[in-house]
Design an enzyme around this catalytic site. Structure first.
Site, PDB file in Angstrom:
ATOM      1  N   ASP A 112       0.808  -1.231   0.000  1.00  0.00           N
ATOM      2  CA  ASP A 112       0.000   0.000   0.000  1.00  0.00           C
ATOM      3  C   ASP A 112       0.837   1.275   0.000  1.00  0.00           C
ATOM      4  O   ASP A 112       0.355   2.353   0.381  1.00  0.00           O
ATOM      5  CB  ASP A 112      -0.982  -0.016   1.174  1.00  0.00           C
ATOM      6  CG  ASP A 112      -2.134  -0.968   0.894  1.00  0.00           C
ATOM      7  OD1 ASP A 112      -2.613  -0.989  -0.260  1.00  0.00           O
ATOM      8  OD2 ASP A 112      -2.535  -1.694   1.806  1.00  0.00           O
ATOM      9  N   ASP A 172      -6.795  -4.019  -5.528  1.00  0.00           N
ATOM     10  CA  ASP A 172      -6.549  -2.689  -4.949  1.00  0.00           C
ATOM     11  C   ASP A 172      -5.221  -2.098  -5.423  1.00  0.00           C
ATOM     12  O   ASP A 172      -5.056  -0.882  -5.501  1.00  0.00           O
ATOM     13  CB  ASP A 172      -6.500  -2.746  -3.417  1.00  0.00           C
ATOM     14  CG  ASP A 172      -7.491  -3.712  -2.792  1.00  0.00           C
ATOM     15  OD1 ASP A 172      -7.828  -4.714  -3.438  1.00  0.00           O
ATOM     16  OD2 ASP A 172      -7.907  -3.472  -1.656  1.00  0.00           O
ATOM     17  N   THR A 232     -11.352 -14.334  -2.179  1.00  0.00           N
ATOM     18  CA  THR A 232     -11.646 -13.022  -1.624  1.00  0.00           C
ATOM     19  C   THR A 232     -11.014 -12.881  -0.255  1.00  0.00           C
ATOM     20  O   THR A 232     -10.642 -13.859   0.370  1.00  0.00           O
ATOM     21  CB  THR A 232     -13.159 -12.768  -1.528  1.00  0.00           C
ATOM     22  OG1 THR A 232     -13.363 -11.351  -1.470  1.00  0.00           O
ATOM     23  CG2 THR A 232     -13.787 -13.405  -0.297  1.00  0.00           C
ATOM     24  N   TRP A 248     -12.041  -0.400  -7.507  1.00  0.00           N
ATOM     25  CA  TRP A 248     -10.580  -0.269  -7.714  1.00  0.00           C
ATOM     26  C   TRP A 248     -10.239  -0.594  -9.169  1.00  0.00           C
ATOM     27  O   TRP A 248      -9.363   0.023  -9.766  1.00  0.00           O
ATOM     28  CB  TRP A 248      -9.789  -1.196  -6.797  1.00  0.00           C
ATOM     29  CG  TRP A 248      -9.764  -0.896  -5.315  1.00  0.00           C
ATOM     30  CD1 TRP A 248      -9.893  -1.821  -4.313  1.00  0.00           C
ATOM     31  CD2 TRP A 248      -9.543   0.364  -4.642  1.00  0.00           C
ATOM     32  NE1 TRP A 248      -9.778  -1.206  -3.077  1.00  0.00           N
ATOM     33  CE2 TRP A 248      -9.566   0.125  -3.249  1.00  0.00           C
ATOM     34  CE3 TRP A 248      -9.343   1.673  -5.096  1.00  0.00           C
ATOM     35  CZ2 TRP A 248      -9.396   1.137  -2.302  1.00  0.00           C
ATOM     36  CZ3 TRP A 248      -9.175   2.685  -4.152  1.00  0.00           C
ATOM     37  CH2 TRP A 248      -9.207   2.415  -2.777  1.00  0.00           C
TER      38      TRP A 248
HETATM   39  N1  GLY Z   1      -7.100  -1.509  -0.003  1.00  0.00           N
HETATM   40  C1  GLY Z   1      -7.796  -2.022   1.129  1.00  0.00           C
HETATM   41  C2  GLY Z   1      -9.220  -1.723   1.115  1.00  0.00           C
HETATM   42  O1  GLY Z   1      -9.764  -1.256   0.131  1.00  0.00           O
HETATM   43  O2  GLY Z   1      -9.853  -1.958   2.127  1.00  0.00           O
END
Ligand code: GLY
Length: 395
Positions: A112, A172, A232, A248
């Site tokens: 992230d 994501d 998932t 996303w």
């Molecule tokens: N990228 C983590 C979320 O969307 O919760």
């Protein structure tokens, strides 16, 4: 690339009938955000809000979460809009903290880094030329590259690198790879771009099902790189489409279009976007998983809708006037954003308040269910700024 089903967009008249948001309404909505951000600044000082609210209020935390960049990104958006130095001064203090975080490798062993550093530091560098911000973002890009796996050609999301039970990508990450495109541009080093491009291709090849819905995560064999299976983590089930995962993808595909100007992305974008829009409930704000509808008594995920609006808004730049969806997508953006403004912005706390309510962070672990979250706030404000002006992206 597998052959995708291209769902026709259903009930498009409901978007057209909803009309367009007035300029005054956008201005008013931004003013409401500024008041909330100002009140939150007085309570947070140089700290950051938790990823999600609890009983509608964020708590202050140090710079340790994957979500801290969203807060700093909001400060930069407020600065751009108002030109008020108070936002810049605080955002620059955040930049120093982000430089320290990457230099001391505090909670950065995950993918992230794009969410963290594009919004806090690439933004700062683009807006003010801040040298520390450039340095921090380049260090973060290098850290992100460490997670690139040659076997499978993807960026490993979480966990110990190369371990079988963590050898997966997640959708994501399409919002993390802009940090690599930026680093390639700044340094002239092609390896950043090459990893980003390969990760993107792997994601769209495997993380999109034939019906154009999203797998949240996809596993590969660490020994051979062979694709294994979609799973998932935050969606309802392995075969459902987590709403935020789908959004996303919408924004990620639009970003890829922005970086590459290819034409083949249009079909992909439309397939994925139609899947999302066709599952929007009556008020145009999706439930947290796209299998749920208005009879489900499940929570909404307002953040998924805010992300989709931003992605569709970006993609609008690349859809020709002749595109059959261009006009409807514009009205759909307006319908979604108007609903967020009208139904999801009530102030529900005297504490540190969300800009938009009713998100879901992680249903399975019971975190932030039917609560505000800081990325929802960021993308809501980004969407408003996009509607207000020709916004130069931090991504
Ligand atoms: N990228 C983590 C979320 O969307 O919760």
């Amino acid at each position: 690339m597998k052959q995708l089903t291209h769902e026709a967009l259903q009930a498009s008249e409901r978007y057209l009938n909803n009309g367009l948001i007035s300029k005054e309404k956008i201005d008013q909505a931004i003013q409401t955000c500024l008041l909330k951000v100002d009140a939150n600044i007085t309570k947070l000082g140089e700290l950051y809000p938790t990823p999600a609210t609890q009983n509608n209020a964020y708590q202050p935390i140090q710079n340790i979460e994957w979500t801290n960049g969203f807060w700093t990104g909001m400060l930069w958006l407020c600065y751009e809009y108002t030109e008020d130095e108070k936002y810049k001064n605080l955002a620059e203090k955040n930049v120093s903290s982000f430089l320290g975080r990457i230099q001391e490798t505090i909670e950065v062993e995950h993918h992230d880094l794009g969410f963290l550093y594009s919004l806090s530091c690439v933004s700062a560098y683009k807006l003010t030329g801040n040298g520390d911000a450039k340095k921090a973002a380049l260090l973060a890009a290098d850290k992100l590259l460490e997670r690139y796996q040659e076997k499978g050609e993807f960026i490993q999301a979480w966990g110990e690198l190369g371990k079988k039970d963590n050898y997966r990508l997640i959708v994501d990450c399409l919002l993390n790879i802009p940090l690599l495109y930026w680093a390639a541009e700044i340094t002239g080093e092609a390896h950043y771009r090459s990893a980003a491009e390969k990760h993107y291709q792997t994601t769209i090849t495997y993380a999109i099902r034939e019906d154009a819905s999203a797998y949240h995560t996809y596993y590969f064999d660490p020994a051979t790189g062979e694709p294994l299976e979609g799973k998932t983590r935050q969606g309802y089930s392995d075969d459902s489409s987590w709403a935020r995962g789908q959004s996303w993808l919408i924004y990620g595909i639009a970003l890829n279009q922005a970086y590459h100007q290819t034409t083949e992305e249009t079909f992909l974008f439309e397939s994925v976007t139609n899947y999302f829009l066709n599952r929007l409930p009556k008020d145009f704000v999706s439930y947290w998983d796209l299998i749920f509808d208005d009879d489900s008594e499940q929570s909404k995920d307002s953040s998924a809708t805010a992300i989709a609006v931003c992605g569709m808004n970006l993609m609008d730049n690349f859809l020709p006037e002749s595109n059959q969806h261009k006009l409807i997508y514009k009205y759909a953006q307006h319908a979604m954003l108007a609903s967020l403004i009208d139904h999801y912005t009530e102030s529900k706390t005297d504490g540190i308040s969300a800009l938009i309510n009713e998100g879901v962070y992680s249903w399975h672990s019971g975190k932030g269910v039917n609560e505000g979250n800081i990325w929802g706030d960021y993308f809501y404000l980004e969407a408003l700024i996009r509607f207000k002006k020709d916004w130069k992206m931090y991504w």
